[in-house]
Design a protein around this motif. Structure first.
Motif, PDB file in Angstrom:
ATOM      1  N   ASP A   1       6.274  -0.581  -6.443  1.00 42.83           N
ATOM      2  CA  ASP A   1       4.999  -1.293  -6.781  1.00 42.83           C
ATOM      3  C   ASP A   1       4.417  -1.986  -5.378  1.00 42.83           C
ATOM      4  OD1 ASP A   1       5.162  -0.429  -9.403  1.00 42.83           O
ATOM      5  OD2 ASP A   1       5.892  -2.293  -9.988  1.00 42.83           O
ATOM      6  N   TRP A   2       5.199  -2.696  -4.693  1.00 42.93           N
ATOM      7  CA  TRP A   2       4.877  -3.493  -3.446  1.00 42.93           C
ATOM      8  C   TRP A   2       4.446  -2.464  -2.266  1.00 42.93           C
ATOM      9  CZ3 TRP A   2       7.385  -4.512   1.282  1.00 42.93           C
ATOM     10  CH2 TRP A   2       6.532  -5.458   2.257  1.00 42.93           C
ATOM     11  N   LEU A   3       5.318  -1.631  -1.974  1.00 44.40           N
ATOM     12  CA  LEU A   3       4.978  -0.621  -0.967  1.00 44.40           C
ATOM     13  C   LEU A   3       3.821   0.219  -1.042  1.00 44.40           C
ATOM     14  CD1 LEU A   3       8.487   0.698   0.090  1.00 44.40           C
ATOM     15  CD2 LEU A   3       7.169  -0.880   1.494  1.00 44.40           C
ATOM     16  N   SER A   4       3.299   0.444  -2.407  1.00 42.28           N
ATOM     17  CA  SER A   4       2.140   1.324  -2.638  1.00 42.28           C
ATOM     18  C   SER A   4       1.079   0.424  -2.279  1.00 42.28           C
ATOM     19  CB  SER A   4       2.224   1.520  -4.185  1.00 42.28           C
ATOM     20  OG  SER A   4       1.834   0.428  -4.952  1.00 42.28           O
TER      21      SER A   4
ATOM     22  N   ALA B   1       4.775   3.745   9.740  1.00 41.42           N
ATOM     23  CA  ALA B   1       5.305   5.239   9.106  1.00 41.42           C
ATOM     24  C   ALA B   1       5.105   4.990   7.623  1.00 41.42           C
ATOM     25  CB  ALA B   1       6.854   5.389   9.709  1.00 41.42           C
ATOM     26  N   ILE B   2       5.575   3.787   7.045  1.00 37.94           N
ATOM     27  CA  ILE B   2       5.529   3.829   5.584  1.00 37.94           C
ATOM     28  C   ILE B   2       4.003   3.951   5.096  1.00 37.94           C
ATOM     29  CG2 ILE B   2       5.749   2.319   3.791  1.00 37.94           C
ATOM     30  CD1 ILE B   2       8.129   1.189   5.276  1.00 37.94           C
ATOM     31  N   VAL B   3       3.269   3.314   5.857  1.00 42.42           N
ATOM     32  CA  VAL B   3       1.709   3.360   5.476  1.00 42.42           C
ATOM     33  C   VAL B   3       1.210   5.000   5.497  1.00 42.42           C
ATOM     34  CG1 VAL B   3      -0.576   2.713   6.063  1.00 42.42           C
ATOM     35  CG2 VAL B   3       1.098   0.950   5.916  1.00 42.42           C
ATOM     36  N   GLU B   4       1.460   5.607   6.611  1.00 47.88           N
ATOM     37  CA  GLU B   4       1.220   7.002   6.686  1.00 47.88           C
ATOM     38  C   GLU B   4       1.907   7.708   5.727  1.00 47.88           C
ATOM     39  OE1 GLU B   4      -1.144   8.349   8.940  1.00 47.88           O
ATOM     40  OE2 GLU B   4      -1.440   6.205   9.360  1.00 47.88           O
ATOM     41  N   ALA B   5       3.093   7.737   5.416  1.00 50.24           N
ATOM     42  CA  ALA B   5       3.970   8.292   4.631  1.00 50.24           C
ATOM     43  C   ALA B   5       3.371   8.324   3.067  1.00 50.24           C
ATOM     44  CB  ALA B   5       5.485   8.139   4.436  1.00 50.24           C
ATOM     45  N   ARG B   6       2.831   7.367   2.711  1.00 51.17           N
ATOM     46  CA  ARG B   6       2.352   6.981   1.329  1.00 51.17           C
ATOM     47  C   ARG B   6       0.932   7.523   1.131  1.00 51.17           C
ATOM     48  NH1 ARG B   6       1.340   0.337   1.480  1.00 51.17           N
ATOM     49  NH2 ARG B   6      -0.878   0.394   2.485  1.00 51.17           N
TER      50      ARG B   6
END
Length: 325
Positions: free
Chosen positions: A155-158, A184-189
């Protein structure tokens, strides 16, 4: 620290590497019990019950009039505590920062002889893929110690901003590649929500330019997110203060930490109440220094034999203090 470029490397060697978390192994049990100096009919608190390894050892040292308050924020831990079926146990679900109110509710104020805090995530939590704590097992990206709380890691990472993710990885994981990983996390989501442990581990691994020897590249990221989601450091800061308030004079507090962030908070707490050291040539007796606590021995680490049996013990540090007033 030796490191290697990750170019062309795959994540499988880490996932397949044997890690012995299958059985719950309480850490530094005898050292903790000895440090607490248990009185047979005293009142004690296990503030992190887990699966009851330390609690069982403590109960074995208590007499029939002794009392052990058992606290855990994980419902599975609470279920394990009830399964003991020991009438000397008082069980409360919640965080240990609430222990002061429970002590007062039960009329135990000023009577607590010792408190144990075994910090971090337990082996059964790590071993259960459904809980989402481990990058070694594919499961939902959960990481909540109390599964009744609203916010999971997924939920938080989304929704978290890139700078928020960066700050969490930097502050709670001491991850030197926090910026690259957050980006990288922001691009992957944008491609698809990050909802599983293995997908997050792969994203972090690909973003990490240098892999440390014998350490999964996602180790610090998973630690950071877990600590943040569960408010572990804030909980520890408040919990230490409240634990100290409910101890009777002569009561002892034993804390087992597993990484430098936790241990730093414990050392700062000890310094606050112990005060600065006074040079030997200053004409003051220890009783004149107005100290509120004293340390019992030095910090204790696990023996080589215990580490061989339980690899998780490698990073454990036990500190014990006694309340003076």
């Amino acid at each position: 620290m030796d490191s290697k470029e990750n170019s062309g490397r795959k994540i499988e060697p880490f996932i397949l590497r044997k890690v012995d978390f299958c059985l719950h192994q309480p850490i530094l049990v005898e050292e903790t019990m000895d440090g607490l100096a248990i009185e047979k009919n005293g009142i004690y608190i296990d503030a992190t019950f887990g699966r009851g390894g330390h609690a069982r050892a403590l109960l074995n040292r208590l007499g029939p009039e002794g009392v052990l308050m058992c606290i855990d924020r994980d419902q599975e831990g609470i279920d394990a505590a009830h399964a003991f079926g020991d009438e000397r146990m008082v069980i409360r679900k919640g965080t240990f920062s609430h222990l002061e109110s429970w002590v007062e509710e039960l009329g135990y104020g000023g009577k607590i002889g010792g408190i144990l805090m075994d910090l971090g995530v337990s082996s059964p939590q790590l071993d259960d893929a459904r809980r989402g704590f481990s990058f070694l097992r594919d499961g939902p990206l959960d990481m909540r110690m109390d599964q009744s709380q609203r916010l999971s890691a997924a939920d938080w990472l989304s929704d978290a901003r890139q700078d928020e993710i960066y700050g969490v990885l930097r502050d709670y994981g001491e991850e030197r590649f926090s910026g690259r990983i957050a980006r990288a996390i922001v691009e992957a989501r944008k491609v698809a929500p990050i909802t599983t442990t293995v997908r997050l581990a792969a994203i972090v691994s690909d973003a990490n330019p240098r892999w440390e020897r014998d350490r999964h590249p996602a180790t610090r990221t998973f630690q950071a997110i877990r600590i943040f989601i569960n408010g572990e450091l804030e909980e520890l800061t408040h919990g230490l203060e409240r634990a100290f308030r409910v101890l009777k004079v002569g009561g002892r507090l034993a804390v087992i930490t597993f990484h430098s962030l936790e241990d730093r908070i414990v050392k700062d707490f000890i310094k606050k109440y112990k005060g600065d050291a006074v040079p030997s040539w200053v004409p003051l007796r220890d009783g004149e220094l107005n100290r509120a606590l004293t340390t019992i021995g030095r910090a204790i680490g696990a023996s080589a034999e215990e580490i061989k049996i339980n690899p998780r013990a490698r990073s454990a540090t036990l500190r014990i203090v006694e309340k003076l007033k």
